[in-house]
Design a protein around this motif. Structure first.
Motif, PDB file in Angstrom:
ATOM      1  N   THR A   1     -16.458   0.248   6.376  1.00 42.42           N
ATOM      2  CA  THR A   1     -14.394   0.351   6.270  1.00 42.42           C
ATOM      3  C   THR A   1     -13.829   0.412   7.021  1.00 42.42           C
ATOM      4  O   THR A   1     -13.165   2.076   7.106  1.00 42.42           O
ATOM      5  N   THR A   2     -14.364   0.116   8.428  1.00 44.31           N
ATOM      6  CA  THR A   2     -13.381   0.384  10.011  1.00 44.31           C
ATOM      7  C   THR A   2     -12.106  -0.765   9.780  1.00 44.31           C
ATOM      8  O   THR A   2     -11.892  -0.677  11.361  1.00 44.31           O
ATOM      9  N   THR A   3     -11.848  -1.902   9.023  1.00 45.44           N
ATOM     10  CA  THR A   3     -10.506  -2.862   9.239  1.00 45.44           C
ATOM     11  C   THR A   3      -9.823  -1.540   9.252  1.00 45.44           C
ATOM     12  O   THR A   3      -9.346  -0.772   8.170  1.00 45.44           O
ATOM     13  N   PRO A   4      -8.711  -2.548  10.683  1.00 42.73           N
ATOM     14  CA  PRO A   4      -7.244  -1.279  10.259  1.00 42.73           C
ATOM     15  C   PRO A   4      -6.375  -1.555   9.821  1.00 42.73           C
ATOM     16  O   PRO A   4      -6.607  -2.737   8.959  1.00 42.73           O
ATOM     17  N   GLU A   5      -6.174  -0.782   9.032  1.00 45.28           N
ATOM     18  CA  GLU A   5      -4.467  -0.653   8.352  1.00 45.28           C
ATOM     19  C   GLU A   5      -3.452  -0.483   8.852  1.00 45.28           C
ATOM     20  O   GLU A   5      -3.565  -0.529  10.025  1.00 45.28           O
ATOM     21  N   GLY A   6      -1.762  -1.078   8.153  1.00 39.85           N
ATOM     22  CA  GLY A   6      -0.599  -1.391   8.395  1.00 39.85           C
ATOM     23  C   GLY A   6      -0.539  -1.889   9.103  1.00 39.85           C
ATOM     24  O   GLY A   6      -0.890  -3.187   8.802  1.00 39.85           O
ATOM     25  N   ASP A   7      -0.010  -2.636  10.090  1.00 37.78           N
ATOM     26  CA  ASP A   7       0.173  -4.127  11.247  1.00 37.78           C
ATOM     27  C   ASP A   7      -0.999  -4.842  11.621  1.00 37.78           C
ATOM     28  O   ASP A   7      -0.977  -5.475  11.759  1.00 37.78           O
ATOM     29  N   GLY A   8      -2.273  -3.914  11.332  1.00 34.94           N
ATOM     30  CA  GLY A   8      -3.670  -4.961  11.661  1.00 34.94           C
ATOM     31  C   GLY A   8      -4.179  -5.304  10.454  1.00 34.94           C
ATOM     32  O   GLY A   8      -5.560  -6.088  10.720  1.00 34.94           O
ATOM     33  N   GLU A   9      -4.112  -5.094   9.537  1.00 36.94           N
ATOM     34  CA  GLU A   9      -4.942  -5.964   8.230  1.00 36.94           C
ATOM     35  C   GLU A   9      -4.208  -6.952   7.924  1.00 36.94           C
ATOM     36  O   GLU A   9      -3.347  -7.621   8.261  1.00 36.94           O
ATOM     37  N   ASP A  10      -5.495  -8.134   7.419  1.00 38.12           N
ATOM     38  CA  ASP A  10      -5.012  -9.122   7.116  1.00 38.12           C
ATOM     39  C   ASP A  10      -4.836  -8.827   5.885  1.00 38.12           C
ATOM     40  O   ASP A  10      -5.226  -7.874   5.429  1.00 38.12           O
ATOM     41  N   LEU A  11      -4.262 -10.233   5.717  1.00 39.88           N
ATOM     42  CA  LEU A  11      -4.058  -9.790   3.682  1.00 39.88           C
ATOM     43  C   LEU A  11      -5.059  -9.915   2.782  1.00 39.88           C
ATOM     44  O   LEU A  11      -4.731  -8.598   1.494  1.00 39.88           O
ATOM     45  N   LEU A  12      -6.158 -10.226   2.635  1.00 41.93           N
ATOM     46  CA  LEU A  12      -7.656  -9.318   2.588  1.00 41.93           C
ATOM     47  C   LEU A  12      -7.379  -7.994   1.999  1.00 41.93           C
ATOM     48  O   LEU A  12      -8.161  -7.745   1.054  1.00 41.93           O
ATOM     49  N   GLY A  13      -7.557  -8.055   3.274  1.00 38.18           N
ATOM     50  CA  GLY A  13      -7.506  -6.192   3.483  1.00 38.18           C
ATOM     51  C   GLY A  13      -6.656  -5.482   2.615  1.00 38.18           C
ATOM     52  O   GLY A  13      -6.813  -4.073   2.608  1.00 38.18           O
ATOM     53  N   VAL A  14      -5.540  -6.202   2.722  1.00 45.23           N
ATOM     54  CA  VAL A  14      -4.075  -5.085   1.780  1.00 45.23           C
ATOM     55  C   VAL A  14      -4.848  -5.019   0.444  1.00 45.23           C
ATOM     56  O   VAL A  14      -4.170  -3.909   0.093  1.00 45.23           O
ATOM     57  N   LEU A  15      -5.395  -6.819  -0.250  1.00 42.95           N
ATOM     58  CA  LEU A  15      -5.593  -6.565  -1.499  1.00 42.95           C
ATOM     59  C   LEU A  15      -6.890  -5.318  -1.567  1.00 42.95           C
ATOM     60  O   LEU A  15      -6.965  -5.241  -2.522  1.00 42.95           O
ATOM     61  N   LEU A  16      -8.053  -5.644  -0.487  1.00 43.08           N
ATOM     62  CA  LEU A  16      -8.741  -4.155  -1.182  1.00 43.08           C
ATOM     63  C   LEU A  16      -8.504  -2.924  -1.005  1.00 43.08           C
ATOM     64  O   LEU A  16      -9.060  -2.292  -1.393  1.00 43.08           O
ATOM     65  N   ARG A  17      -7.504  -3.172  -0.120  1.00 45.43           N
ATOM     66  CA  ARG A  17      -7.229  -1.641   0.307  1.00 45.43           C
ATOM     67  C   ARG A  17      -6.546  -0.985  -1.014  1.00 45.43           C
ATOM     68  O   ARG A  17      -6.770   0.134  -1.390  1.00 45.43           O
ATOM     69  N   LEU A  18      -5.341  -2.027  -1.200  1.00 47.25           N
ATOM     70  CA  LEU A  18      -4.999  -1.715  -2.948  1.00 47.25           C
ATOM     71  C   LEU A  18      -5.989  -1.417  -3.315  1.00 47.25           C
ATOM     72  O   LEU A  18      -5.338  -0.470  -4.906  1.00 47.25           O
ATOM     73  N   GLN A  19      -6.580  -2.054  -3.713  1.00 52.85           N
ATOM     74  CA  GLN A  19      -7.724  -2.135  -5.083  1.00 52.85           C
ATOM     75  C   GLN A  19      -8.168  -0.646  -5.082  1.00 52.85           C
ATOM     76  O   GLN A  19      -9.163   0.370  -6.199  1.00 52.85           O
ATOM     77  N   ARG A  20      -8.891  -0.054  -3.883  1.00 53.00           N
ATOM     78  CA  ARG A  20      -9.134   1.117  -4.360  1.00 53.00           C
ATOM     79  C   ARG A  20      -8.965   1.845  -3.936  1.00 53.00           C
ATOM     80  O   ARG A  20      -9.275   3.082  -5.006  1.00 53.00           O
ATOM     81  N   GLU A  21      -7.414   1.901  -3.629  1.00 56.51           N
ATOM     82  CA  GLU A  21      -6.510   3.075  -4.080  1.00 56.51           C
ATOM     83  C   GLU A  21      -6.317   3.098  -5.352  1.00 56.51           C
ATOM     84  O   GLU A  21      -5.844   4.201  -5.489  1.00 56.51           O
ATOM     85  N   GLY A  22      -5.918   2.098  -6.021  1.00 53.19           N
ATOM     86  CA  GLY A  22      -5.596   2.058  -7.518  1.00 53.19           C
ATOM     87  C   GLY A  22      -3.944   2.344  -7.409  1.00 53.19           C
ATOM     88  O   GLY A  22      -3.427   2.334  -6.372  1.00 53.19           O
ATOM     89  N   GLY A  23      -2.792   3.446  -8.449  1.00 52.48           N
ATOM     90  CA  GLY A  23      -2.021   3.218  -7.952  1.00 52.48           C
ATOM     91  C   GLY A  23      -1.279   2.404  -8.760  1.00 52.48           C
ATOM     92  O   GLY A  23       0.481   2.279  -9.343  1.00 52.48           O
ATOM     93  N   LEU A  24      -1.733   1.266  -9.033  1.00 51.74           N
ATOM     94  CA  LEU A  24      -0.563  -0.323  -9.793  1.00 51.74           C
ATOM     95  C   LEU A  24      -1.116  -0.201 -11.367  1.00 51.74           C
ATOM     96  O   LEU A  24      -1.968   0.755 -11.750  1.00 51.74           O
ATOM     97  N   GLN A  25      -0.192  -0.885 -11.558  1.00 51.87           N
ATOM     98  CA  GLN A  25       0.023  -0.865 -13.624  1.00 51.87           C
ATOM     99  C   GLN A  25      -1.681  -0.926 -14.162  1.00 51.87           C
ATOM    100  O   GLN A  25      -1.603  -1.473 -15.655  1.00 51.87           O
ATOM    101  N   PHE A  26      -1.764  -2.532 -13.049  1.00 57.65           N
ATOM    102  CA  PHE A  26      -3.453  -2.681 -13.933  1.00 57.65           C
ATOM    103  C   PHE A  26      -4.558  -2.366 -13.358  1.00 57.65           C
ATOM    104  O   PHE A  26      -4.053  -2.293 -11.781  1.00 57.65           O
ATOM    105  N   ASP A  27      -5.517  -2.874 -13.452  1.00 61.33           N
ATOM    106  CA  ASP A  27      -6.751  -3.052 -12.410  1.00 61.33           C
ATOM    107  C   ASP A  27      -7.385  -4.594 -11.293  1.00 61.33           C
ATOM    108  O   ASP A  27      -7.237  -5.657 -12.275  1.00 61.33           O
TER     109      ASP A  27
END
Length: 516
Positions: free
Chosen positions: A274-300
């Motif tokens: 998990t060394t994928t850059p966050e913020g401005d360096g993320e691709d869209l899959l990286g964004v989705l997988l980060r949100l998946q790890r962090e949780g906090g959405l109204q669904f899984d």
């Protein structure tokens, strides 16, 4: 004895027909309106048992181009027209006023997506952003798209990808011309498609992928399936039809192959540190997988949902952007005066530069008008919606469960709204406030209301730099021996309105500036 197989086949067909009739009548009974005296239903052509209004399309001279056939029919029955395709009651609106009532006044009543059999298969039952029912899941997904995936800031982070891939496109065409010793016929459709798919791949998953050609082939098949009238789409409630439908079977095959590719990419990413850059360096899959790890959405946010969102981005982004670019060059070649004006602006603005960057595009005034005019002439039907609660449109009653098409192709060519409506004239947008952000209902190529396309900014970014660069670096002409009136502008109906034939066109380098 030879007659026995025919007798058996006859009774099998008869049993199938009876099952179909039962399904049709049961569907009709569920959507059966109150007595006619209590309703003012939209006008429409006469219908036949089982197939409803389908024969009117099949007998039309535009039977393979529903947007054109429906415009012809609306000339007889009006801008609010009621049809029935198989067992599916269908409303078609073909005027800006009617579109305003569907997409604005009654937006909440029509914000449900009609999920046909093919889209249902491809989106795993509407788990994506495009096909999801209007519910908390959809609202959370849309919020995710607007704030995380398609925000202006996020789109800007992919600027270098677009610039690199456009430069690669220009070098590729220049290399072909150099090998030919000057001008060369180029299959620009294929070149643009490769460039857009590579931009999408790097934007979504961070790099080009080895399965690109396989995935794009399957995506092309899906687009063709979604644009047709298969038995499964005509009788969606019939399990028997679904089971034996060739279109549904092909869609399931495409879905398996495409999601296999997407899942393999996700699994490779998950196996990486998990060394994928966050913020401005993320691709869209990286964004989705980060949100998946962090949780906090109204669904899984499962891998299946992640896969459907990636499918949406690829299918909507690559198909539409490629088609718009191909149509823009095609229209410019057919209209030399417009081509000259667009190229003169680009070449005078960036004179002496070896390449154009996205930051330079703000200096252009005419090129955005060319893109607007291309969208006006070559956007087909909006993705269908379904009426989730009975309401009225233009004084007519529309019942719950009715499928709804907005024929933006007809509206964008309405002679009451547009002077020289069939002509390619970007100047019509000069000093005009008309835009495509869903506020002017004579021009809504991306839709409007709650279901407006969330990826407008990303889609336009993929188009603008490529078009400006192609005009800056090359002179374009019809293939040798082809007269202007012979240039093929025929369409193929699908999710996007594509050019039927490949765009073979003559390219001649304009200058010696080849981007690195």
């Amino acid at each position: 004895m030879r007659i026995i197989p025919f007798i058996v086949a006859f009774f099998v067909f008869l049993a199938f027909l009876l099952r179909l009739v039962r399904g049709y009548t049961s569907t009709s009974s569920r959507t059966k309106p109150p007595p006619p005296s209590a309703l003012r239903l939209p006008p429409g052509p006469w219908q036949l048992p089982l197939i409803g209004s389908l024969h009117h399309l099949l007998l039309s001279r535009f039977r393979d181009l529903p947007h054109r056939a429906l415009r012809d029919m609306s000339g007889t029955y009006g801008p609010v027209m009621m049809l029935r395709f198989g067992s599916v009651p269908t409303l078609v609106v073909s005027s800006a006023e009617a579109a305003w009532e569907v997409l604005k006044t009654n937006d909440l009543a029509f914000c449900e997506r009609h999920l046909g059999v093919i889209p249902d298969i491809m989106t795993c039952g509407g788990k994506d952003i495009i096909g999801s029912p209007y519910n908390a899941h959809w609202r959370e997904l849309r919020k995710l798209c607007m704030q995380e995936l398609f925000s202006q800031r996020r789109v800007l982070t992919f600027r270098s990808i677009r610039e690199e891939e456009v430069a690669h496109l220009i070098r590729s065409i220049s290399g072909e011309c150099a090998a030919a010793g000057g001008g060369r016929h180029v299959n620009l459709s294929e070149a643009i498609s490769r460039m857009i798919s590579d931009v999408s791949a790097r934007t979504v998953v961070g790099g080009r992928w080895k399965h690109r050609d396989e995935y794009m082939h399957e995506l092309d098949q899906v687009s063709r399936l979604a644009g047709g009238f298969s038995l499964a789409e005509l009788y969606p409630s019939s399990r028997l039809v679904r089971r034996f439908s060739a279109a549904a079977r092909n869609a399931r095959r495409c879905q398996r192959n495409m999601y296999r590719i997407i899942q393999s990419i996700i699994q490779e990413r998950e196996a990486m540190p998990t060394t994928t850059p966050e913020g401005d360096g993320e691709d869209l899959l990286g964004v989705l997988l980060r949100l998946q790890r962090e949780g906090g959405l109204q669904f899984d946010l499962t891998n299946e949902i992640v896969s459907t969102v990636i499918f949406d981005i690829f299918s909507a982004g690559t198909e539409t952007s490629s088609s718009v670019l191909v149509w823009a060059i095609s229209e410019l070649v057919k209209n030399p005066q417009v081509m000259h004006k667009a190229q003169s602006e680009v070449r005078e603005t960036f004179k002496g530069q070896d390449k154009i960057t996205e930051g330079d595009l703000m200096k252009l005034r005419y090129l955005p008008l060319v893109i607007k005019e291309t969208l006006r002439l070559h956007a087909p039907l909006l993705l269908p919606r379904v009426c989730r609660e009975s309401c009225q449109v233009m004084g007519y009653d529309v019942l719950k469960g009715t499928k709804v098409f907005v024929n933006i192709w007809a509206i964008s060519r309405d002679r009451k709204l547009w002077h020289d409506a069939e002509e390619f004239k970007p100047e019509r947008f000069e000093n005009s406030s008309i835009d495509f952000r869903g506020n002017d209902f004579k021009f809504t190529p991306f839709g409007a209301g709650r279901r407006i396309c969330p990826g407008i900014t990303l889609g336009l970014a993929n188009i603008e730099l490529a078009l400006a660069s192609l005009l800056y670096h090359f002179d374009w002409a019809l293939p040798d021996g082809v007269k202007m009136e012979e240039f093929d502008m025929a369409e193929v109906f699908g999710v996007a309105l594509r050019k039927k034939s490949k765009l073979w066109i003559k390219a001649k380098p304009y200058n010696n500036f080849i981007p690195n």
